[in-house]
Design an enzyme around this catalytic site. Sequence first.
Site, short mmCIF file in Angstrom:
data_model
loop_
_atom_site.label_atom_id
_atom_site.label_comp_id
_atom_site.label_asym_id
_atom_site.label_seq_id
_atom_site.Cartn_x
_atom_site.Cartn_y
_atom_site.Cartn_z
N LEU A 131 13.50 70.31 65.56
CA LEU A 131 13.50 71.74 65.25
C LEU A 131 14.13 71.90 63.87
CD1 LEU A 131 14.66 73.56 68.53
CD2 LEU A 131 12.37 73.55 67.55
N ASP A 132 13.64 72.86 63.09
CA ASP A 132 14.27 73.16 61.81
C ASP A 132 15.74 73.52 62.03
OD1 ASP A 132 11.81 72.84 60.65
OD2 ASP A 132 11.41 74.99 60.44
N LYS A 133 16.55 73.29 61.01
CA LYS A 133 17.98 73.58 61.11
C LYS A 133 18.23 75.02 61.55
CE LYS A 133 22.28 73.58 58.42
NZ LYS A 133 22.93 73.24 57.12
N THR A 135 16.15 77.08 63.11
CA THR A 135 15.38 77.51 64.28
C THR A 135 16.17 77.12 65.52
OG1 THR A 135 13.24 77.25 63.17
CG2 THR A 135 13.23 77.21 65.58
N ARG A 236 5.97 79.17 60.63
CA ARG A 236 6.50 79.97 59.52
C ARG A 236 5.48 80.11 58.40
NH1 ARG A 236 11.77 76.86 58.01
NH2 ARG A 236 12.02 78.60 56.56
#
Length: 333
Positions: A131-133, A135, A236
Amino acid sequence: MSRLHEFIVTEAEAGRRLSSVLMKGRGVSRRLVRRVIANDTFYLNGQPVPLSVHVAAGDRITFVMPEASESVTPEPMPLDICYEDDDVIAINKPAGVLTHPTARERTGSLLAGVAYHLQKEGRTPHAVHRLDKFTSGAILYAKHTHAHHRLDQALRNGRVHRRYMALAYVPFDVPMGQWLRMEDRIVQDPEKPSRRVIGTQDEGDLAVTHAMPIARVNHMMLFLFRLETGRTHQIRLQMASRGMPLVGDRDYTFAYANIGDPVGKAAYYERVFPHQALHAYELSWQVQVDGDLRVAYASVPQALEELWALSGGKQPLAEWLRSTPSNQPSERN
């Protein structure tokens, strides 16, 4: 730490070579088989045997499963555990926490926190996905190399499903309660490698996302997402490129759709909300085709609930998620 692993040969596996049962039927990787043999061997009903031995129904196969050395220094941290069994652990990751260390940030990752939690079991965590930092939401870690291999196979074969929700800035009408299919080719941004851009038909990785708007407050809409692919920044970028950037996203804005902020609200949300309003609220996986389906739910962060309420949302986001039918998008969407 190494651990003893065992299973009973089924009727369907009877008569096959042990090597075939292990690698084709039980999902043991060839690499792990080599490591087991290098450290010890495989046992049939307590007796050491070669991989070429033929097995019978009811035979007990045992072997010592060596663990990989830890790639991160364990760090104590609070964990919101969504699901845990002998093979996996699912965590509700807060926004702002790295999934794993990077060259620039070596400490404070969720991987380090899970490693600390698993120390008492003598286990080592292996990240199944990312997961993105910034998110938040459910993320899955395998507790040993065999589970990691099997889950990686499940991920590649479409048996791991991630469901997201997001608040997006949408200044135009969108049909409510209907799945929208977004399909693009995504490539690395040549000017900033950490970001992605939409490529041409002949370049990049295919990204397919299904998005469904289920609630609206002025220019803010609540979307649900189902992913067919798992490309970097997929949701995104695809939303922003269609003029529906996620609330608070500083990287993927209206500029990706070559339009300006229509009524000036996007910049306001960037000031009042510190990161993209994206959350992985549900994670499900099935290790084998005929295996049990496991599901982990990650509660909606309080910051997202407060943003929705302050913007005029009367019904909490968590209630919207519970009350929305979990129908799947069709191939036509």
